[in-house]
Motif scaffolding. Structure first.
Motif, PDB file in Angstrom:
ATOM      1  N   MET A 125      13.648  73.287  58.962  1.00 27.45           N
ATOM      2  CA  MET A 125      13.876  72.124  58.112  1.00 27.45           C
ATOM      3  C   MET A 125      14.785  71.138  58.833  1.00 27.45           C
ATOM      4  N   HIS A 126      14.547  69.849  58.608  1.00 24.78           N
ATOM      5  CA  HIS A 126      15.494  68.835  59.075  1.00 24.78           C
ATOM      6  C   HIS A 126      15.499  67.702  58.053  1.00 24.78           C
ATOM      7  N   PRO A 127      16.594  66.994  57.901  1.00 29.18           N
ATOM      8  CA  PRO A 127      16.716  66.045  56.787  1.00 29.18           C
ATOM      9  C   PRO A 127      15.750  64.868  56.838  1.00 29.18           C
ATOM     10  N   GLN A 128      15.409  64.386  58.034  1.00 33.83           N
ATOM     11  CA  GLN A 128      14.613  63.169  58.114  1.00 33.83           C
ATOM     12  C   GLN A 128      13.237  63.321  57.477  1.00 33.83           C
ATOM     13  N   VAL A 129      12.575  64.437  57.691  1.00 37.25           N
ATOM     14  CA  VAL A 129      11.227  64.595  57.144  1.00 37.25           C
ATOM     15  C   VAL A 129      11.256  64.642  55.624  1.00 37.25           C
ATOM     16  N   HIS A 130      12.314  65.240  55.052  1.00 37.47           N
ATOM     17  CA  HIS A 130      12.403  65.326  53.596  1.00 37.47           C
ATOM     18  C   HIS A 130      12.753  63.975  52.985  1.00 37.47           C
ATOM     19  N   GLU A 134       9.998  61.798  50.566  1.00 36.69           N
ATOM     20  CA  GLU A 134      10.342  61.373  49.208  1.00 36.69           C
ATOM     21  C   GLU A 134      10.259  59.853  49.080  1.00 36.69           C
ATOM     22  N   LYS A 135      10.771  59.149  50.077  1.00 38.49           N
ATOM     23  CA  LYS A 135      10.775  57.690  50.038  1.00 38.49           C
ATOM     24  C   LYS A 135       9.351  57.134  50.107  1.00 38.49           C
ATOM     25  N   LEU A 136       8.521  57.704  50.987  1.00 38.34           N
ATOM     26  CA  LEU A 136       7.156  57.218  51.151  1.00 38.34           C
ATOM     27  C   LEU A 136       6.325  57.442  49.895  1.00 38.34           C
ATOM     28  N   THR A 137       6.373  58.649  49.337  1.00 37.54           N
ATOM     29  CA  THR A 137       5.541  58.954  48.176  1.00 37.54           C
ATOM     30  C   THR A 137       5.986  58.187  46.928  1.00 37.54           C
ATOM     31  N   HIS A 139       6.304  55.163  46.816  1.00 36.16           N
ATOM     32  CA  HIS A 139       5.559  53.903  46.853  1.00 36.16           C
ATOM     33  C   HIS A 139       4.110  54.079  46.408  1.00 36.16           C
ATOM     34  N   LEU A 140       3.717  55.314  46.063  1.00 31.08           N
ATOM     35  CA  LEU A 140       2.322  55.564  45.677  1.00 31.08           C
ATOM     36  C   LEU A 140       2.218  55.894  44.202  1.00 31.08           C
ATOM     37  N   PRO A 141       1.125  55.488  43.554  1.00 31.76           N
ATOM     38  CA  PRO A 141       0.988  55.675  42.104  1.00 31.76           C
ATOM     39  C   PRO A 141       0.503  57.075  41.731  1.00 31.76           C
ATOM     40  N   GLY A 142       0.649  57.378  40.454  1.00 30.82           N
ATOM     41  CA  GLY A 142       0.061  58.591  39.887  1.00 30.82           C
ATOM     42  C   GLY A 142       0.545  59.868  40.548  1.00 30.82           C
ATOM     43  N   ASP A 143      -0.401  60.772  40.788  1.00 34.10           N
ATOM     44  CA  ASP A 143      -0.076  62.079  41.359  1.00 34.10           C
ATOM     45  C   ASP A 143      -0.153  62.101  42.880  1.00 34.10           C
ATOM     46  N   LEU A 144      -0.233  60.946  43.514  1.00 33.94           N
ATOM     47  CA  LEU A 144      -0.255  60.901  44.986  1.00 33.94           C
ATOM     48  C   LEU A 144       1.165  61.114  45.492  1.00 33.94           C
ATOM     49  N   LYS A 145       1.576  62.376  45.564  1.00 33.42           N
ATOM     50  CA  LYS A 145       2.981  62.692  45.817  1.00 33.42           C
ATOM     51  C   LYS A 145       3.202  63.733  46.916  1.00 33.42           C
ATOM     52  N   VAL A 146       2.136  64.182  47.567  1.00 36.77           N
ATOM     53  CA  VAL A 146       2.299  65.202  48.599  1.00 36.77           C
ATOM     54  C   VAL A 146       1.808  64.647  49.931  1.00 36.77           C
ATOM     55  N   VAL A 147       2.654  64.736  50.959  1.00 34.99           N
ATOM     56  CA  VAL A 147       2.350  64.089  52.232  1.00 34.99           C
ATOM     57  C   VAL A 147       2.265  65.123  53.361  1.00 34.99           C
ATOM     58  N   LEU A 377      10.357  51.243  55.942  1.00 38.08           N
ATOM     59  CA  LEU A 377      10.303  51.050  54.496  1.00 38.08           C
ATOM     60  C   LEU A 377      11.520  50.273  53.996  1.00 38.08           C
ATOM     61  N   ASP A 378      12.684  50.583  54.572  1.00 36.42           N
ATOM     62  CA  ASP A 378      13.905  49.861  54.175  1.00 36.42           C
ATOM     63  C   ASP A 378      13.791  48.373  54.505  1.00 36.42           C
ATOM     64  N   VAL A 379      13.287  48.079  55.694  1.00 39.57           N
ATOM     65  CA  VAL A 379      13.168  46.676  56.123  1.00 39.57           C
ATOM     66  C   VAL A 379      12.163  45.928  55.246  1.00 39.57           C
ATOM     67  N   ILE A 380      11.046  46.568  54.930  1.00 38.79           N
ATOM     68  CA  ILE A 380      10.041  45.925  54.071  1.00 38.79           C
ATOM     69  C   ILE A 380      10.671  45.509  52.753  1.00 38.79           C
ATOM     70  N   LYS A 381      11.500  46.380  52.198  1.00 40.71           N
ATOM     71  CA  LYS A 381      12.144  46.085  50.918  1.00 40.71           C
ATOM     72  C   LYS A 381      13.261  45.053  51.077  1.00 40.71           C
ATOM     73  N   GLU A 382      14.170  45.288  52.022  1.00 40.96           N
ATOM     74  CA  GLU A 382      15.365  44.454  52.159  1.00 40.96           C
ATOM     75  C   GLU A 382      15.046  43.029  52.602  1.00 40.96           C
ATOM     76  N   GLU A 383      14.012  42.868  53.418  1.00 38.06           N
ATOM     77  CA  GLU A 383      13.708  41.550  53.966  1.00 38.06           C
ATOM     78  C   GLU A 383      12.530  40.871  53.278  1.00 38.06           C
ATOM     79  N   GLY A 384      12.050  41.456  52.185  1.00 33.00           N
ATOM     80  CA  GLY A 384      10.967  40.829  51.428  1.00 33.00           C
ATOM     81  C   GLY A 384       9.712  40.625  52.252  1.00 33.00           C
TER      82      GLY A 384
END
Length: 491
Positions: A125-130, A134-137, A139-147, A377-384
């Protein structure tokens, strides 16, 4: 001292070359406050020799321009060659650079992770993948939650094929003609462009249905697209109706009836075709296609490799522009802003199918890749970034539409946000593709004036305009002005 003077002189030369980029009587390139470092690599001739003698010949076949660019450095929407010449990158490394070349925040995230941990695979385990999962999923609707993370779009699509077949117990998969989903042995069967086809047995169980292209296809008219720019073909559809969408859906129904068993595994589609020339489908086609596939027990798979991460402007994902929620989403390119990273996202139920045997990707979920993806993902959000894609995309599309109305050679303009296609033809009446030599002449002249465009479509006659999503309205106007000057020269 001499070495220091030479370094300073080289920097001054770079600034001069940047300032003088383009024709003296051409449009003025927007300013840039970045100065590239002096180039220290092999000279141009040696680099070409190495490419010729030590890289697979197919690499040279894909090289752009008669005198290929030797790119030295990138900064946001700009690329710099070995001589310091500056170019506006309107293709984003084949729609891969999403938030800007060497974006400071993304670069810092990569450097920070490189100093901590490069690699583990999934055995630890390492923190970045977790954190990234979580951050990526989110952004997806419904049950699209496993990557599941991979390294490229082809790998993601490969895995989507495997997962769909194992989950449904069916084998047959349908894609669209003119589609591009990769060139690996598995995905070669989904891709339906002869330019990527080898004379080998492949694609067992893959079928193609008619491409719902409202400009070049059998059906289509002036109100079919979800775009600022419609075709100039006539249209008799009423409000809320699209005869072209219905007709192309009937073609899919015909393929299912004649070429497939009662149960199918999946239907693959790009929300807007990328390599195929930025083809947009008629309204209501994808919802009807999804219904037909699900009636036969199949999964709907959205290939978001080029359309994802806000590029369409109106939505974060391309499938959202069609009002559908797929069962599997594949993504790559913009997810890592150019870093090798891709992913497949699905539901918890479908994801369980891989437990029927072992499946491993050694570099999938790499710590550095996940740090980069999270920063994107952070840049997409922070910089519009998505809002910028919508705003600047409108300027770009409207500018290209003016060229379509002005020049007979510009047959069609299409797209959403910063995913735009400009199709060149001999004349608007026949819609015959402009010959390759004439397309290349226009393309080369745009490069000489500092604008880099992609090419696509079966005939190579479509300019693919898909820049880093940090470009400005001024940049978009400059690109349109350059193309206008070149088209006038080439009339």
């Amino acid at each position: 001292m001499i070495r220091m003077l030479r370094t300073r002189l080289g920097a001054v030369r770079n600034v001069v070359r940047v300032a003088s980029c383009g024709y003296s009587n051409g449009p003025v390139m927007p300013p840039c406050d970045f100065t590239p470092s002096p180039y220290k690599g092999p000279d141009y001739g040696k680099a070409r020799d190495i490419r010729k003698n030590h890289l697979n010949p197919v690499v040279s076949t894909m090289t752009y321009y008669k005198e290929p660019l030797l790119v030295h450095q990138g900064y946001m929407q700009w690329l710099f060659d070995h001589e310091g010449r500056r170019y506006l990158d309107m293709f984003g490394g084949i729609v891969t650079v999403s938030v800007g070349h060497c974006h400071p925040k993304v670069t810092a995230a990569a450097k920070d992770q490189l100093s901590k941990l490069w690699h583990t695979t999934h055995i630890y385990m390492h923190p970045q993948v977790h954190d990234f999962a979580e951050k990526l999923t989110s952004h997806l609707p419904g049950d699209l939650k496993v990557v599941y993370f991979t390294n490229s779009g082809s790998e993601a699509n490969d895995l989507a094929i495997l997962m769909a077949r194992v989950h449904t117990g069916a084998f047959d998969i349908i894609s669209l003609r003119n589609a591009y989903h990769g060139a690996s042995p598995y995905t070669m069967g989904l891709t339906s462009l002869s330019t990527f086809s080898y004379p080998l047995a492949n694609g067992f169980g893959c079928h193609q249905t008619a491409n719902p292209d409202v400009f070049r296809g059998v059906w289509g008219g002036a109100n079919c697209r979800d775009s600022l720019s419609q075709t100039t073909r006539s249209c008799s559809c009423g409000d809320g109706a699209c005869e072209a969408g219905d007709n192309y859906a009937n073609q899919l129904k015909d393929v299912l009836m004649h070429s497939c068993p009662k149960k199918v595994a999946a239907f693959f589609a790009e929300p807007i075709q990328g390599v195929g020339g930025v083809v947009q489908y008629p309204k209501n086609f994808l919802p009807q296609a999804a219904e037909l596939i699900r009636e036969r027990g199949g999964l709907v798979i959205a290939d978001e490799v080029q359309t994802g991460f806000g590029r369409t402007g109106s939505h974060f994902w391309g499938f959202q522009t069609h009002g559908i929620t797929p069962d599997i989403v594949t993504m790559a390119k913009g997810i890592g802003n150019g870093y090798p990273l891709a992913a497949i996202v699905t539901t918890p139920e479908i994801s369980q199918s891989l437990n029927k045997a072992l499946h491993v990707n050694t570099f999938g979920g790499n710590p550095v890749a996940c740090a980069v993806g999270s920063a994107v993902l952070d840049v997409i959000k922070e910089e519009g970034i998505q809002a910028n894609a919508a705003r600047v995309g409108e300027v770009l599309i409207r500018g290209m539409m003016k060229l379509r109305d002005q020049f007979e050679v510009v047959g069609d303009v299409r797209g959403k946000g910063l995913m735009v296609g400009v199709e060149l033809v001999t004349d608007k009446q026949s819609r015959q593709p402009l010959p390759a030599a004439e397309v290349s002449k226009i393309w080369e002249k745009c490069k000489d004036m500092g604008v880099l465009l992609g090419k696509g479509g079966l005939y190579g006659n479509v300019f693919r305009v898909k820049p880093p999503m940090c470009i400005t309205e001024e940049d978009a106007q400059f690109a349109c002005e350059v193309l206008e000057v070149v088209l006038k020269e080439c009339q």
